[in-house]
Design a protein around this motif. Structure first.
Motif, short mmCIF file in Angstrom:
data_model
loop_
_atom_site.label_atom_id
_atom_site.label_comp_id
_atom_site.label_asym_id
_atom_site.label_seq_id
_atom_site.Cartn_x
_atom_site.Cartn_y
_atom_site.Cartn_z
N LYS A 90 0.83 -1.21 0.00
CA LYS A 90 0.00 0.00 0.00
C LYS A 90 0.86 1.26 0.00
N GLU A 91 1.96 1.23 0.78
CA GLU A 91 2.84 2.41 0.86
C GLU A 91 3.56 2.69 -0.46
N HIS A 92 3.59 1.69 -1.34
CA HIS A 92 4.23 1.86 -2.65
C HIS A 92 3.20 1.84 -3.78
N GLY A 93 2.08 2.49 -3.51
CA GLY A 93 1.07 2.68 -4.55
C GLY A 93 0.39 1.42 -5.00
N ASN A 94 0.20 0.45 -4.09
CA ASN A 94 -0.44 -0.83 -4.40
C ASN A 94 0.27 -1.60 -5.51
N PHE A 95 1.58 -1.38 -5.62
CA PHE A 95 2.38 -2.09 -6.61
C PHE A 95 2.83 -3.40 -5.98
N LYS A 96 2.21 -4.52 -6.41
CA LYS A 96 2.39 -5.80 -5.74
C LYS A 96 3.83 -6.29 -5.70
N ASN A 97 4.61 -5.91 -6.71
CA ASN A 97 6.00 -6.36 -6.74
C ASN A 97 6.83 -5.81 -5.57
N MET A 98 6.30 -4.77 -4.90
CA MET A 98 7.02 -4.20 -3.76
C MET A 98 6.83 -5.04 -2.49
N GLY A 99 5.90 -5.97 -2.53
CA GLY A 99 5.68 -6.86 -1.39
C GLY A 99 6.21 -8.25 -1.68
N LEU A 100 5.80 -9.22 -0.85
CA LEU A 100 6.23 -10.61 -1.04
C LEU A 100 5.20 -11.36 -1.86
N SER A 101 5.67 -12.21 -2.76
CA SER A 101 4.78 -13.06 -3.54
C SER A 101 4.30 -14.22 -2.67
#
Length: 520
Positions: free
Chosen positions: A303-314
């Protein structure tokens, strides 16, 4: 259509060239490069066996390990010759400036505290050695490097903050109470019983980590953890053979079982995660377990990175971290508890001091988070147990590029080995009683015990220090507080002292003790 003489000659030339290049690379890998590294090390005064083709010292390493495990040792805490026999032998034979061969690579054994500190702190210059077969046991944070490691560590960290661990304390209490109840059921009419505590303590820590990791899905989690234990045994059984090129691709019975277990583990954890994700999307409250906290932190990162999923864990990365929770959490704590009980059985004065402290703080009431943090004597005891019986006997690191380490020059392609158990038992660093159980040395804390030297690192050190060390120590304090409230204990005559490495340092023949119910 017949090829011209020129075309045939060109094909032959290309084939011969490729063949020679490949043969040169194989020769360089198998012989020339190892011999060059050996020369560079000997020129700096390091000693070791001459390089032997392909396996190096690996055969002797495993033969010696098998030999020491063939019978128990004397009742002593000088365990290095048994749990790290070849490393101990190398240092005794060649001195502290020595190396061994693990396959085609030299392992430079580091015994100088400041050199070890530097290796732990310079994580980009000394990355972890990645053994392909080990990914079938552990994945996640412990296997990552660089930016990926930083991202995972950042996302996982909140789950191990002290306030989160405080919330988990009732989970620890529930599992520990189940252990106490099971042991009470074994007591005879005179209030005593003789049992092997090792399976019980393994079951306890597996139960704690299953509840702490998966909350309401902990039964499925326990099945996963049983499979992981089986994986560890299969991997250790095939460890030496894994050095043979392409061996891991052969369809042996063990390899088929390992791959079957791996698929089952991954599928089960994915199902648990998917159920939890659906519950979160449905607006259900996040469970205060490690998986819930990890998913919550992961969603926040995205969420803190604009809901860009690649910024989280798969999903696969979350699976890897869940697998790591067990190996790191269950193995380490069960080892710590069993050796603590063995040592307190042998040193009843320290057992009584620990019990007195527990009763002064809790009486016969349930231990709580705040009280556990006041257990100074218990803290001293646990630190000393970790010094004498560290869960991991040593760690290796890869030399990424040529580098100077103090007065030592290391070259790309070498590995360095940090012999935890040898450093923890070194009389030059710890005094004449280095191999004797003496928790009093930690009365002023770790820094005073080590005289400021880098000679104590049971959980590793530097930026990559074990993220779950506080979790493990808190769980151990909870278990020992309850055990000391309810029982006194001593070693049985059937106890066979046989510390052995199965991923971690474990009692090869169990830990048979006599429990006696304390009258209140």
């Amino acid at each position: 259509m017949e090829l011209s003489w020129e075309t045939k000659s060109a094909i032959i030339l290309i084939t011969v060239t490729f063949g020679l290049v490949y043969a040169w690379r194989v020769l360089n890998w198998m012989w020339l490069k190892p011999k060059k590294m050996e020369k560079l090390l000997r020129e700096q005064g390091l000693q070791g066996n001459p390089y032997r083709l392909l396996l190096g010292d690996a055969k002797d390493y495993f033969v010696m390990q098998k030999k020491v495990q063939s019978k128990p040792m004397n009742l002593s805490d000088d365990i290095a010759p048994r749990v790290a026999p070849y490393i101990h032998h190398a240092v005794q034979t060649h001195g502290k400036k020595s190396f061994i061969w693990f396959g085609t690579k030299p392992w430079v054994i580091l015994n100088e505290p400041e050199q070890i500190r530097e290796v732990f702190n310079k994580i980009s210059e000394f990355p972890k050695v990645q053994y392909k077969f080990m990914k079938l046991i552990t994945r996640g944070l412990v296997k990552l490097e660089g930016e990926k490691w930083s991202k995972h560590r950042r996302i996982i960290n909140p789950a191990f903050h002290m306030e989160k661990l405080k919330i988990m304390t009732p989970t620890f209490l529930k599992s520990c109470n189940d252990l106490i109840s099971n042991w009470e059921e074994t007591l005879s009419s005179n209030g005593s019983s003789e049992i092997d505590i090792w399976p019980s303590l393994q079951s306890l820590t597996s139960d704690v980590i299953a509840r702490s990791s998966f909350g309401s899905s902990y039964e499925e989690g326990r099945k996963v953890f049983q499979l992981q234990i089986e994986q560890g045994e299969l991997i250790m059984k095939n460890l030496m053979k894994s050095l043979i090129p392409l061996w891991r691709f052969l369809p042996t019975a063990d390899h088929r079982k390992i791959n079957e277990n791996d698929k089952q583990i991954e599928t089960t954890i994915k199902n648990i995660i998917n159920k939890r994700e659906k519950a979160i999307k449905a607006g259900e409250a996040t469970e205060n377990d490690l998986l819930g906290l990890l998913l919550e932190s992961n969603h926040r990162e995205i969420k803190e990175h604009g809901n860009f999923k690649n910024m989280g864990l798969s999903l696969e990365e979350v699976v890897g971290e869940c697998m790591l929770f067990h190996i790191a959490g269950q193995e380490t704590t069960s080892d710590l508890l069993v050796w603590t009980m063995v040592l307190l059985s042998r040193y009843p004065d320290w057992q009584e001091r620990a019990r007195k402290e527990v009763l002064e703080i809790f009486g016969n009431e349930k231990p709580d988070f705040d009280g556990l943090n006041k257990l100074k004597i218990m803290g001293m005891i646990l630190y000393e147990v970790l010094r004498l019986y560290p869960p991991i006997t040593g760690v290796s690191r890869k030399v990424e590029n040529d580098i100077k380490l103090g007065d030592l020059t290391l070259y790309a392609g070498m590995d360095v080995y940090l012999p935890i158990v040898l450093i923890h038992h070194d009389c030059e660093l710890w005094g004449d009683d280095a191999k004797i159980f003496n928790p009093e040395r930690f009365s002023g804390g770790i820094s005073k015990a080590t005289n400021g030297r880098f000679s104590y690192f049971p959980f590793g050190a530097g930026p990559r220090i074990c993220i779950g060390q506080t979790f493990s120590l808190l769980e151990a304090k909870m278990a020992m507080a309850l055990i000391l409230q309810k029982f006194s204990f001593e070693l049985s005559q059937t106890y066979a002292h046989a510390p052995s490495v199965v991923l971690t340092v474990q009692p090869q023949h169990g830990a048979h003790v006599i429990l006696r119910k304390i009258k209140t």
